[in-house]
Design an enzyme around this catalytic site. Structure first.
Site, mmCIF file in Angstrom:
data_model
loop_
_atom_site.group_PDB
_atom_site.id
_atom_site.type_symbol
_atom_site.label_atom_id
_atom_site.label_comp_id
_atom_site.label_asym_id
_atom_site.label_seq_id
_atom_site.Cartn_x
_atom_site.Cartn_y
_atom_site.Cartn_z
ATOM 1 C CG HIS A 99 -2.016 -0.996 1.183
ATOM 2 N ND1 HIS A 99 -2.921 -1.099 0.145
ATOM 3 C CD2 HIS A 99 -2.342 -1.991 2.059
ATOM 4 C CE1 HIS A 99 -3.755 -2.110 0.391
ATOM 5 N NE2 HIS A 99 -3.422 -2.667 1.534
ATOM 6 C CG ASP A 119 -4.951 -10.030 3.179
ATOM 7 O OD1 ASP A 119 -4.507 -10.567 2.141
ATOM 8 O OD2 ASP A 119 -4.797 -8.816 3.434
HETATM 9 ZN ZN ZN Z 1 -4.232 -7.129 2.486
#
Ligand code: ZN
Length: 336
Positions: free
Chosen positions: A159, A280
């Site tokens: 990110h 995830d």
């Molecule tokens: Zn993630």
């Protein structure tokens, strides 16, 4: 298979922290990598080695110098200003109409950060620096002939953009590794979330293919990037490939979609592959929403390994702590 890991990640303290005097809870905890490391040990999946220190140059090859200065000083400046030992967390955010890099310590937090989920503590910079060195060391080993190397990075990185942090990420480990390698690089991002930072860094770069399979950002974090019509720009047009999927996606659809990504990578004919490996995608992940099983993770690993490319495997997200060890073992066994 070599596994690059350092205890320095523990310096990035994310447990028992407070913000404004109140408990501040995030899912990105040190136990995540402890679980993975234990499972790799007990399954004899490879030899754990320490990262070597390649210094700041590979990091500054990806990130803005002013941004790095901010990250290095953020905790101390914030603690001095607030007269407490709480982490630096943005309280305001620079909107699109912002005209300048602010001078104020509180303004800077929201100039470089795009969310509140990435607390900067006294040891965060050091942990992020060594997380990046794990990725660089893995890239160096692959560059010099290893078939596949796994960098057990924490904090994660995908990110983080050139001058932006968020989503638990500060330095973009995958991007730093990609720039460190000499040759054409494909980055395959299988984390549940779109890797907005990696996309941005290589958006105009035809020498690096970014391919991401992730939860549709019309309905999921990071919201502002990740659509299938984001295909790169300028000479980089055609080298950014987003494959968004609906929440609830299970093994069958995931593996079909993965095949599309792998096909794009084959056509690109890279010298190296980097995998942003986020677990995830697992069914039940507290930050996720797919229904990929542990068996599915194993098949994903096998399909990627079947590309038979020199591969740098970089740990990204994954917050279902109890299953992370098994997920990592299942994913990595085809490379080991
Ligand atoms: Zn993630």
């Amino acid at each position: 298979m070599k596994i690059v890991y350092t205890d320095h990640h523990k310096l990035h303290v994310t447990e028992n922290i407070t913000f404004g005097g109140y408990p501040f809870v995030i899912e990105e905890l040190p136990q995540r990598v402890d679980q993975i490391l234990d499972a790799l040990h007990s399954n004899a999946l490879g030899q754990v080695i320490q990262p070597s220190d390649h210094g700041m140059a590979p990091i500054l090859n990806v990130h803005d110098a002013g941004y790095i200065e901010y990250l290095q000083a953020a905790y101390a400046n914030n603690a001095t200003y607030n007269q407490n030992d709480e982490p630096a967390i943005p309280e305001t955010f620079a909107p699109r109409s912002a005209r300048r890099r602010p001078k104020h310590v509180l303004g800077l937090k929201g100039y470089y950060g795009f969310g509140i989920g990435s607390p900067i503590n006294a040891g965060t910079w050091t942990a992020a620096y060594w997380s990046a060195q794990c990725a660089i060391t893995a890239a160096e080993l692959v560059q010099t002939g290893e078939r596949a190397v796994y960098a057990l990075c924490r904090p994660p990185g995908h990110h983080a953009a050139r001058e932006l942090y968020g989503g638990f990420c500060f330095l973009n480990n995958a991007a730093i590794a990609a720039r460190f390698l000499s040759g054409k690089v494909a980055i395959l991002d299988i984390d549940y979330h779109h890797g907005n930072g990696t996309q941005e860094i290589f958006y105009e770069d035809p020498g690096t293919l970014y391919c991401s399979i992730h939860s549709d950002t019309d309905f999921e974090y990071p919201y502002y990037w990740g659509a299938s019509d984001e295909i790169g720009s300028g000479v980089g047009t055609g080298y950014n490939f987003n494959l968004p999927l609906s929440q609830g996606t299970g093994d069958t659809l995931y593996l079909e979609t993965l095949e599309k990504g792998l096909q794009a990578i084959r056509q690109f004919q890279p010298h190296f592959l980097i995998v942003s490996a986020g677990f995830d995608i697992l069914d039940g992940d507290p930050a996720g929403g797919f229904k990929v099983t542990l068996k599915g993770i194993e098949m994903i690993g096998k399909k990627i390994a079947d590309l038979a490319l020199p591969t740098v495997l970089i740990q990204e997200g994954g917050y279902l702590v109890d299953q992370l060890g098994e997920a990592a073992v299942n994913f990595l066994k085809a490379f080991a």
